[in-house]
Every structure is written in structure tokens, then in C-alpha cells.
Design an enzyme around this catalytic site. Structure first.
Site, PDB file in Angstrom:
ATOM      1  N   SER A  11      -5.104  -7.985  17.381  1.00 27.99           N
ATOM      2  CA  SER A  11      -4.580  -8.083  16.153  1.00 27.99           C
ATOM      3  C   SER A  11      -3.814  -9.386  16.420  1.00 27.99           C
ATOM      4  O   SER A  11      -2.643  -9.471  17.090  1.00 27.99           O
ATOM      5  CB  SER A  11      -3.371  -6.874  15.957  1.00 27.99           C
ATOM      6  OG  SER A  11      -2.636  -7.272  14.447  1.00 27.99           O
ATOM      7  N   HIS A  35      -8.753  -8.802  14.316  1.00 24.44           N
ATOM      8  CA  HIS A  35      -7.868  -8.105  13.134  1.00 24.44           C
ATOM      9  C   HIS A  35      -6.666  -8.924  12.758  1.00 24.44           C
ATOM     10  O   HIS A  35      -6.074  -9.438  13.248  1.00 24.44           O
ATOM     11  CB  HIS A  35      -7.416  -6.639  13.812  1.00 24.44           C
ATOM     12  CG  HIS A  35      -6.802  -5.835  12.904  1.00 24.44           C
ATOM     13  ND1 HIS A  35      -7.671  -4.919  12.324  1.00 24.44           N
ATOM     14  CD2 HIS A  35      -5.701  -5.578  12.201  1.00 24.44           C
ATOM     15  CE1 HIS A  35      -7.118  -4.187  11.328  1.00 24.44           C
ATOM     16  NE2 HIS A  35      -5.704  -4.596  11.641  1.00 24.44           N
ATOM     17  N   ASP A  37      -3.946  -8.838   9.811  1.00 25.20           N
ATOM     18  CA  ASP A  37      -3.058  -7.708   8.845  1.00 25.20           C
ATOM     19  C   ASP A  37      -2.487  -8.797   7.710  1.00 25.20           C
ATOM     20  O   ASP A  37      -1.748  -9.628   8.188  1.00 25.20           O
ATOM     21  CB  ASP A  37      -1.882  -7.377   9.593  1.00 25.20           C
ATOM     22  CG  ASP A  37      -2.335  -6.277  10.799  1.00 25.20           C
ATOM     23  OD1 ASP A  37      -3.075  -5.093  10.187  1.00 25.20           O
ATOM     24  OD2 ASP A  37      -2.101  -6.544  11.798  1.00 25.20           O
ATOM     25  N   MET A  39      -0.017  -8.447   4.551  1.00 27.19           N
ATOM     26  CA  MET A  39       1.185  -7.754   4.059  1.00 27.19           C
ATOM     27  C   MET A  39       1.619  -8.428   3.007  1.00 27.19           C
ATOM     28  O   MET A  39       1.946  -9.745   3.041  1.00 27.19           O
ATOM     29  CB  MET A  39       2.149  -7.174   5.336  1.00 27.19           C
ATOM     30  CG  MET A  39       1.686  -6.741   6.465  1.00 27.19           C
ATOM     31  SD  MET A  39       2.904  -6.311   7.578  1.00 27.19           S
ATOM     32  CE  MET A  39       1.874  -5.892   9.128  1.00 27.19           C
ATOM     33  N   HIS A  68      -7.208  -6.377   7.472  1.00 28.26           N
ATOM     34  CA  HIS A  68      -6.616  -5.304   6.840  1.00 28.26           C
ATOM     35  C   HIS A  68      -5.653  -5.472   5.830  1.00 28.26           C
ATOM     36  O   HIS A  68      -4.539  -6.036   6.189  1.00 28.26           O
ATOM     37  CB  HIS A  68      -5.965  -4.618   8.061  1.00 28.26           C
ATOM     38  CG  HIS A  68      -5.241  -3.368   7.841  1.00 28.26           C
ATOM     39  ND1 HIS A  68      -4.165  -2.774   8.941  1.00 28.26           N
ATOM     40  CD2 HIS A  68      -5.017  -2.410   6.910  1.00 28.26           C
ATOM     41  CE1 HIS A  68      -3.709  -1.553   8.307  1.00 28.26           C
ATOM     42  NE2 HIS A  68      -4.200  -1.424   7.096  1.00 28.26           N
ATOM     43  N   MET A  70      -2.685  -4.591   3.611  1.00 27.68           N
ATOM     44  CA  MET A  70      -1.437  -3.653   3.292  1.00 27.68           C
ATOM     45  C   MET A  70      -0.846  -4.330   2.234  1.00 27.68           C
ATOM     46  O   MET A  70       0.163  -4.856   2.089  1.00 27.68           O
ATOM     47  CB  MET A  70      -0.450  -3.696   4.551  1.00 27.68           C
ATOM     48  CG  MET A  70      -1.246  -2.672   5.555  1.00 27.68           C
ATOM     49  SD  MET A  70      -0.470  -2.986   7.126  1.00 27.68           S
ATOM     50  CE  MET A  70      -1.344  -4.088   7.956  1.00 27.68           C
ATOM     51  N   MET A 139      -4.215   4.921  10.499  1.00 28.05           N
ATOM     52  CA  MET A 139      -2.988   4.428  11.174  1.00 28.05           C
ATOM     53  C   MET A 139      -2.566   5.395  12.007  1.00 28.05           C
ATOM     54  O   MET A 139      -2.197   6.579  11.824  1.00 28.05           O
ATOM     55  CB  MET A 139      -1.983   4.074  10.080  1.00 28.05           C
ATOM     56  CG  MET A 139      -2.461   2.975   8.854  1.00 28.05           C
ATOM     57  SD  MET A 139      -2.744   1.449   9.904  1.00 28.05           S
ATOM     58  CE  MET A 139      -1.083   0.936  10.527  1.00 28.05           C
ATOM     59  N   GLY A 146       4.280  -4.372  13.431  1.00 26.01           N
ATOM     60  CA  GLY A 146       3.814  -4.265  14.610  1.00 26.01           C
ATOM     61  C   GLY A 146       4.617  -3.769  15.761  1.00 26.01           C
ATOM     62  O   GLY A 146       5.960  -3.758  15.496  1.00 26.01           O
ATOM     63  N   GLY A 147       4.177  -3.473  16.815  1.00 25.22           N
ATOM     64  CA  GLY A 147       5.144  -3.000  18.057  1.00 25.22           C
ATOM     65  C   GLY A 147       5.664  -1.537  18.004  1.00 25.22           C
ATOM     66  O   GLY A 147       6.466  -1.202  18.735  1.00 25.22           O
ATOM     67  N   ASP A 177      -5.411   2.153  14.796  1.00 23.17           N
ATOM     68  CA  ASP A 177      -4.428   0.896  14.426  1.00 23.17           C
ATOM     69  C   ASP A 177      -2.923   1.465  14.614  1.00 23.17           C
ATOM     70  O   ASP A 177      -2.530   2.224  13.601  1.00 23.17           O
ATOM     71  CB  ASP A 177      -4.668   0.245  13.273  1.00 23.17           C
ATOM     72  CG  ASP A 177      -3.842  -1.228  12.943  1.00 23.17           C
ATOM     73  OD1 ASP A 177      -3.168  -1.470  14.208  1.00 23.17           O
ATOM     74  OD2 ASP A 177      -3.706  -1.759  12.155  1.00 23.17           O
ATOM     75  N   GLY A 178      -2.301   0.864  15.587  1.00 24.64           N
ATOM     76  CA  GLY A 178      -0.867   1.148  15.732  1.00 24.64           C
ATOM     77  C   GLY A 178      -0.642   1.823  17.392  1.00 24.64           C
ATOM     78  O   GLY A 178      -1.208   3.057  17.789  1.00 24.64           O
ATOM     79  N   GLY A 199      -2.502  -4.918  19.328  1.00 34.05           N
ATOM     80  CA  GLY A 199      -1.674  -6.253  19.072  1.00 34.05           C
ATOM     81  C   GLY A 199      -0.978  -6.537  20.503  1.00 34.05           C
ATOM     82  O   GLY A 199      -1.239  -7.306  21.482  1.00 34.05           O
TER      83      GLY A 199
END
Length: 236
Positions: A11, A35, A37, A39, A68, A70, A139, A146-147, A177-178, A199
Site C-alpha cells: 500500500s 494498492h 488508497d 480517501m 481502494h 474510501m 477490512m 494506515g498503521g 487490508d489493515g 503498508g
């Protein structure tokens, strides 16, 4: 039963945004997908990148892009990412009134279609929609940042999805993911996931490509397969 090669998708949310093209190249030859993201500061409280950045980054990497979204109103924006050349475009079930219709539009625009399920959303209500999709993204954290720490209780959704996919002989990736890292990827693979977004476990490592290889080996051992990379057509 997981038959297709496993997918590792670093990611770029965890990458150095000042050098995104270099960060994408750092995992070339090791990763299967990249990947991305997106947002919007509405569907989730964070704000990242949008279509112009993705269009530019697509020119700098030959990896298939796993976008992805969001975002609110995915039916308005998602097809543009497919048209730009994304390999797989995933949107959230919680943000879309007619997921099957949007999946059809994405496929018509040239990408695979993915459906994302957030932390607090039960997966059971969406399993019957899976014939319209190529990817189900579950998820394993709360979407938006992230993190975060991996939530092992989310693996119940992965197991339910794997049973449904296998029983229906569906060609659908089950992606997680996550919080995916060396100490969590095996549990996700054992539960039935076959695509893994990582990530900080990749971009926080001294050698991102080697980190991808190690994650693949751990997932493959847990899944009972080789986990070999399959190239751009690995998405099926």
C-alpha cells in the site's frame, strides 16, 4: 480452498509521498499489485490522493493497480479509475446503493470490480452479490487510516466469505487490508484470504521488495501452497 497464486499488494499509503514513483519501483518484481488508497475526507476522516495522482503514477509503474476507494458517491467517480487503467477498482458497500450495477460499470470500463466491507459491517448481507465481483476486500481495521493494529476478530468474516466462495465455485479474490504484517499474515491466509494489503510492513522495511517476499512465504506456508507471483492476470 485457495487454488490461485497468492497476491501481495503493498500500500502506497505507507510510502514516501514525495517519491511515489520510486516507491512503486521499489517493489517491482516482488509485488503482484500496487494498492492505492483514495480517501475523500467524507466517507472516512482522512484525505489522501485522487484521480490525477493515480493517472500520473500509472505511467511510472507496470504493476497492476489495486485502487481502494474510501469515498462517498463511488458510482460518480469509480469508473474514471477503471478508464485510467487501474487493474482492480474497489468501492465500499456502505457507500453504494446498487453495488452490482457499479460492478457492471467498472467491468465495462475495463477494470476488475471489488467490493469492500468495513470493520463494523457484517459480510453476510453481501455474499450473494459476489458473482458480480472479482474481489471482496474485508477490512481488518477501521477504514480511514494506515498503521492501525490488526483485528483478529475480523477473520470470522474471511472464513464466512471463503466458505461461500468455495461452495459456489466463484472466481473471487478474498483480500484483507489493515495491520497485515509478518505476525498476522499467516492467520489471515489460514482463514482463507488470498490477497493481502501490506503498508508499513513493506514500506517501513529497509528492503521493501524483500519484505514482500517474506510476507508471501509466510502466507503460502499457512495456506499450504507456493504463493508464487502470477503476474497481471493473478487477479482471478
Amino acid at each position: 480452498m485457495i487454488a490461485a497464486p497468492l497476491v501481495i499488494a503493498p500500500s502506497i499509503l505507507a510510502a514516501d509521498f514525495a517519491h511515489l514513483a520510486d516507491e512503486a519501483r521499489a517493489v517491482a518484481g516482488a509485488a503482484d499489485w500496487l494498492h492505492v488508497d483514495v480517501m475523500d475526507n467524507h466517507f472516512v476522516p482522512n484525505l489522501t490522493i485522487g484521480l490525477p495522482v493515480v493517472q500520473s503514477l500509472l505511467k511510472a509503474s507496470e504493476l497492476p493497480f489495486d485502487v481502494h476507494l474510501m469515498i462517498e458517491r463511488p458510482a460518480r467517480w469509480a469508473p474514471s479509475y477503471a478508464e485510467a487503467g487501474a487493474y482492480n477498482v474497489t468501492f465500499h458497500a456502505e457507500a453504494c446503493a446498487d453495488p452490482a450495477a457499479l460492478a457492471k460499470d467498472l467491468r465495462a470500463a475495463g477494470s476488475r470490480a471489488g467490493l469492500a466491507i468495513d470493520r463494523d459491517t457484517p459480510v453476510e448481507g453481501y455474499l450473494e452479490l459476489l458473482p458480480h465481483f472479482d474481489t471482496l476486500l474485508i477490512m481488518t481495521i477501521k477504514a480511514g487510516f494506515g498503521g492501525q493494529a490488526f483485528l483478529p476478530e475480523m477473520l470470522a468474516k474471511v472464513r464466512a466469505a471463503r466458505r461461500h466462495v468455495d461452495a459456489g465455485h466463484l472466481e473471487v479474490r478474498i483480500e484483507v487490508d489493515g495491520g497485515i504484517a509478518a505476525d498476522t499474515i499467516a492467520a489471515a491466509a489460514a482463514a482463507g484470504a488470498d490477497a493481502f494489503v501490506a503498508g508499513t510492513a513493506v514500506y517501513g522495511a529497509d528492503d521493501p521488495a524483500e519484505a514482500v517476499r517474506r510476507l508471501r512465504a509466510r502466507a503460502a506456508a499457512a495456506a499450504g501452497g507456493t504463493g508464487a507471483a502470477g503476474g497481471p492476470e493473478v487477479g482471478r
